[in-house]
Design a protein around this motif. Structure first.
Motif, short mmCIF file in Angstrom:
data_model
loop_
_atom_site.label_atom_id
_atom_site.label_comp_id
_atom_site.label_asym_id
_atom_site.label_seq_id
_atom_site.Cartn_x
_atom_site.Cartn_y
_atom_site.Cartn_z
N TYR A 283 0.84 -1.20 0.00
CA TYR A 283 0.00 0.00 0.00
C TYR A 283 0.87 1.25 0.00
N ALA A 284 0.46 2.25 -0.75
CA ALA A 284 1.15 3.55 -0.77
C ALA A 284 0.61 4.41 0.38
N GLN A 304 5.75 3.62 -0.48
CA GLN A 304 5.30 2.25 -0.78
C GLN A 304 6.50 1.33 -0.70
N LEU A 305 6.46 0.36 0.20
CA LEU A 305 7.61 -0.52 0.40
C LEU A 305 7.84 -1.42 -0.81
N LEU A 306 6.76 -1.92 -1.40
CA LEU A 306 6.86 -2.78 -2.58
C LEU A 306 5.72 -2.46 -3.54
N SER A 307 5.99 -2.60 -4.82
CA SER A 307 4.94 -2.43 -5.82
C SER A 307 3.95 -3.60 -5.70
N THR A 308 2.73 -3.35 -6.10
CA THR A 308 1.71 -4.42 -6.07
C THR A 308 2.08 -5.58 -6.99
N ASP A 309 2.97 -5.33 -7.96
CA ASP A 309 3.43 -6.42 -8.84
C ASP A 309 4.17 -7.50 -8.06
N TYR A 310 4.70 -7.12 -6.88
CA TYR A 310 5.50 -8.05 -6.09
C TYR A 310 4.77 -8.53 -4.83
N LYS A 311 3.46 -8.45 -4.83
CA LYS A 311 2.74 -8.80 -3.60
C LYS A 311 2.90 -10.27 -3.24
N PHE A 312 3.03 -11.16 -4.25
CA PHE A 312 3.22 -12.57 -3.94
C PHE A 312 4.61 -12.84 -3.35
N ALA A 313 5.55 -11.91 -3.61
CA ALA A 313 6.87 -12.06 -3.00
C ALA A 313 6.79 -11.94 -1.48
N VAL A 314 5.82 -11.16 -1.00
CA VAL A 314 5.62 -11.02 0.45
C VAL A 314 5.27 -12.37 1.06
#
Length: 336
Positions: A283-284, A304-314
């Motif tokens: 989230y931004a 924003q710590l990470l782009s939503t493109d990388y949400k599965f990386a979390v």
């Protein structure tokens, strides 16, 4: 007022989506943890089982819409859900009879079942794409919002609006009902107690006269119900795309392992841990911090710590941390 606006913005973009997404992951993780706890293997076909169940609901929904059958303000997919569950039950029982039963009789090792389930994944995925295609499919109808952002602003006079989609409300309510029925079944019925006994000690359960094939059949029926419900709710909330469900396999397995593989309560808790981790980190925070901080300290970037493109990386990172430091999960399930 700024504090209230900050809270509403947080609720709109983090809390409400996180609760809905967590409910969807919890239902998916319950199916995974039941298969692992009772049938003793990691079912990598679960994501595509959700896709096939959701596809059945999409096709049946389109049929109902074509003949003018609907549920007024609610999605027609709710009418199609029981029929889609029956299709998925038939599919899973057929797959078990044709595929998994052979390896059960051979007393194959769990790793063999995992490899077999990967093969089943590709077959399910191919069937789904062949029948409905690989593009986004929208099957949502009825009222879109329980409350819209514009209505909320008029009611409260706040600058920020809170929007709660009908699908988000349905997801949470359905998840609560399904989980309550599942726990009642496992704890109060004879079949549920047989499943728990079979999960705890297979040899002792067999000596007690429990029919293993009946336990397997009931497990697949419950898994079909959970997978189809989770798949339909996710498809309604976002949209239906077959490959998305294959991608969902990672956060679903992460949810089950974080909570404790084989532990139903852990699967639910893990679903919300993964969901809120993904939503919070991607989230931004610029808007929320803009309300909370003085103008001189207000951020210019998105924060924003990470782009939503990388949400599965979390999900992947959390999964690795749990496997390294607490492989039994939060609720002490079976060690992975």
């Amino acid at each position: 007022m700024d504090l209230l606006n900050a809270f509403v913005a947080l609720a709109n973009y983090v809390l409400v989506p996180g609760i809905a997404y967590g409910s969807q992951l919890a239902l998916g993780a319950l199916g995974v943890t039941l298969v692992y706890g009772i049938l003793r293997f990691s079912n990598f076909a679960h994501g595509d089982t959700m896709a096939l169940g959701a596809m059945s609901a999409v096709l049946i929904t389109w049929g109902f819409q074509a003949i003018g059958l609907h549920l007024w303000v609610l999605p027609t997919a709710l009418l199609a859900l029981p029929f889609a569950i029956l299709v998925t039950i038939g599919l899973l029982l057929g797959t078990d009879r044709v595929v998994y039963k052979f390896y059960r009789e051979k007393k194959a090792k769990p790793v063999i079942f995992v490899i077999v389930s990967l093969g089943v994944t590709f077959i399910y995925n191919g069937i789904t794409r062949f029948i409905i295609g690989s593009d986004d499919k929208n099957f949502l109808d009825g009222e879109r919002f329980i409350i819209s952002a514009r209505t909320f602003k008029k009611m409260t006079g706040l600058q920020e609006g809170l929007a709660i989609k009908t699908t988000q409300g349905l997801t949470v309510i359905t998840a609560i009902i399904v989980v309550a029925v599942l726990f009642w079944f496992l704890n109060k019925t004879r079949s549920g107690k047989s499943m728990r006994a079979y999960s705890d000690n297979e040899d002792l359960a067999l000596l007690s006269g429990i029919n293993p094939e009946r336990v397997v059949m009931i497990t697949w029926i419950i898994v079909a119900c959970l997978a189809t419900t989770a798949g339909v709710l996710y498809g309604l909330d976002k949209s239906f795309k077959p490959f998305t469900y294959f991608q969902l396999l990672l956060p679903i397995f992460a949810s089950a392992i974080v909570g404790g593989l084989g532990n139903p309560v852990g699967a639910i808790a893990g679903g919300f841990v993964i969901a809120f981790s993904e939503v919070t980190i991607t989230y931004a925070w610029k808007k929320v911090l803009g309300y909370l901080l003085p103008d001189s300290l207000a951020p210019d970037s998105l924060v924003q710590l990470l782009s939503t493109d990388y949400k599965f990386a979390v999900s992947f990172v959390i999964l690795l941390i749990v496997l390294l430091f607490k492989p039994t999960g939060l609720f002490k399930g079976q060690s992975v």
